[in-house]
Scaffold this active site. Structure first.
Site, PDB file in Angstrom:
ATOM      1  N   HIS A  50       0.562  -1.326  -0.047  1.00  0.00           N
ATOM      2  CA  HIS A  50       0.063  -0.060   0.104  1.00  0.00           C
ATOM      3  C   HIS A  50       0.849   1.398   0.034  1.00  0.00           C
ATOM      4  CE1 HIS A  50      -3.037  -3.025   1.183  1.00  0.00           C
ATOM      5  NE2 HIS A  50      -3.805  -2.338   0.877  1.00  0.00           N
ATOM      6  N   HIS A 107      -2.726  -5.686  -6.018  1.00  0.00           N
ATOM      7  CA  HIS A 107      -3.065  -6.832  -5.326  1.00  0.00           C
ATOM      8  C   HIS A 107      -4.631  -7.335  -5.195  1.00  0.00           C
ATOM      9  CE1 HIS A 107      -3.217  -3.463  -2.445  1.00  0.00           C
ATOM     10  NE2 HIS A 107      -4.365  -4.206  -1.949  1.00  0.00           N
ATOM     11  N   CYS A 144     -14.475  -5.274   3.779  1.00  0.00           N
ATOM     12  CA  CYS A 144     -13.427  -5.568   2.760  1.00  0.00           C
ATOM     13  C   CYS A 144     -12.267  -5.705   3.207  1.00  0.00           C
ATOM     14  CB  CYS A 144     -13.412  -3.973   1.958  1.00  0.00           C
ATOM     15  SG  CYS A 144     -13.094  -2.558   3.081  1.00  0.00           S
ATOM     16  N   HIS A 202      -8.595  -8.304   2.191  1.00  0.00           N
ATOM     17  CA  HIS A 202      -7.487  -9.076   1.282  1.00  0.00           C
ATOM     18  C   HIS A 202      -7.595 -10.670   1.540  1.00  0.00           C
ATOM     19  CE1 HIS A 202      -6.000  -5.056   2.178  1.00  0.00           C
ATOM     20  NE2 HIS A 202      -6.034  -4.942   0.724  1.00  0.00           N
ATOM     21  N   TYR A 259      -8.811  -0.834  -9.595  1.00  0.00           N
ATOM     22  CA  TYR A 259      -8.696   0.711  -9.343  1.00  0.00           C
ATOM     23  C   TYR A 259      -7.410   1.112  -8.648  1.00  0.00           C
ATOM     24  CZ  TYR A 259     -10.518  -1.036  -4.905  1.00  0.00           C
ATOM     25  OH  TYR A 259     -10.863  -1.656  -3.667  1.00  0.00           O
ATOM     26  N   GLU A 277      -4.456   2.538  -2.691  1.00  0.00           N
ATOM     27  CA  GLU A 277      -5.064   1.119  -3.114  1.00  0.00           C
ATOM     28  C   GLU A 277      -4.895   0.807  -4.492  1.00  0.00           C
ATOM     29  OE1 GLU A 277      -6.184  -0.860  -1.129  1.00  0.00           O
ATOM     30  OE2 GLU A 277      -6.876   0.001   0.697  1.00  0.00           O
ATOM     31  N   GLU A 315      -5.791  -2.237  -6.383  1.00  0.00           N
ATOM     32  CA  GLU A 315      -6.416  -3.353  -5.984  1.00  0.00           C
ATOM     33  C   GLU A 315      -7.052  -4.093  -7.394  1.00  0.00           C
ATOM     34  OE1 GLU A 315      -7.261  -3.239  -1.437  1.00  0.00           O
ATOM     35  OE2 GLU A 315      -8.876  -2.758  -2.626  1.00  0.00           O
ATOM     36  N   TRP A 331     -12.334   4.283  -1.848  1.00  0.00           N
ATOM     37  CA  TRP A 331     -12.807   3.161  -2.741  1.00  0.00           C
ATOM     38  C   TRP A 331     -14.068   2.817  -2.921  1.00  0.00           C
ATOM     39  CZ3 TRP A 331      -9.745   2.178   1.335  1.00  0.00           C
ATOM     40  CH2 TRP A 331     -10.627   1.495   2.422  1.00  0.00           C
TER      41      TRP A 331
END
Length: 197
Positions: free
Chosen positions: A41, A48, A83, A85, A119, A130, A132, A175
């Site tokens: 980040h 990612h 949200c 990972h 994005y 971000e 992602e 986001w």
């Protein structure tokens, strides 16, 4: 709070904390390697895998969470239900279900895939980025919430109209609108036209 790789304190044989790894991907979402979470980040960010969950009650209201003030990334802002990972090698669907339970103390009902979105959103407040490839999920919540205060400051169920008002007045994650707009077709299919999403 459930003990998981994200919440447990790990030590290597040298006695140092073990890093949380994210799965790096290419523009098509194909895994290319791993990176430590914070490093991924740091500007300009490393692309990612991530996920975003949108859960609704039986009245078609969206469950929002305000991120805990102690979080290193985007603390105190409102965002979608959950949200995060996946761990390297973990299926996004499994990660979405796992983290929803860890953060909110509830398992989603009828969780379904809602596509992906890629994005790049810098967060001016933290200086983090971000980058992602985000897997989207929609579903229902039909049980009482039990939020983990280390993850979630507060929650709210909102209609589409109430979200518009709240979004104009309160800080939201960088986001949020990107993932919401990408998930809207699946949200409309889940909630029906009368919900206004």
């Amino acid at each position: 709070m459930p003990i998981t790789p994200a919440t447990a304190t790990h030590s290597s044989s040298e006695g140092t904390a073990e890093a949380i790894l994210l799965e790096l991907v290419d523009e098509k979402g194909v895994t290319t390697g791993t990176a430590e979470k914070l490093a991924a980040h740091q500007p300009p960010g490393q692309l990612h895998r991530a996920f975003s969950v949108f859960l609704f009650d039986e009245q078609g209201r969206l469950l929002l969470q305000q991120r805990a003030l102690g979080k290193y990334h985007s603390p105190g802002v409102w965002s979608n239900t959950c949200c995060g990972h996946p761990y390297p090698g973990e299926a996004p669907f499994a990660a979405a279900s796992r983290r929803t339970f860890e953060e909110l103390g509830v398992s989603p009902s009828l969780l379904a895939e809602a596509g992906t979105v890629r994005y790049n959103h810098p967060d001016p407040a933290s200086g983090l980025v971000e980058q992602e490839f985000n897997h989207l999920f929609v579903g229902l919540v039909q049980a009482p919430l039990g939020p983990d205060p280390e993850e979630v400051a507060q929650t709210a169920f909102v209609t589409a109209a109430e979200l518009a008002e709240r979004h104009a007045a309160d800080p939201f994650s960088a986001w949020f609108m990107t993932v919401l707009d990408a998930a809207r077709p699946a949200i409309r299919e889940l909630t029906g036209p009368s919900a206004g999403w």
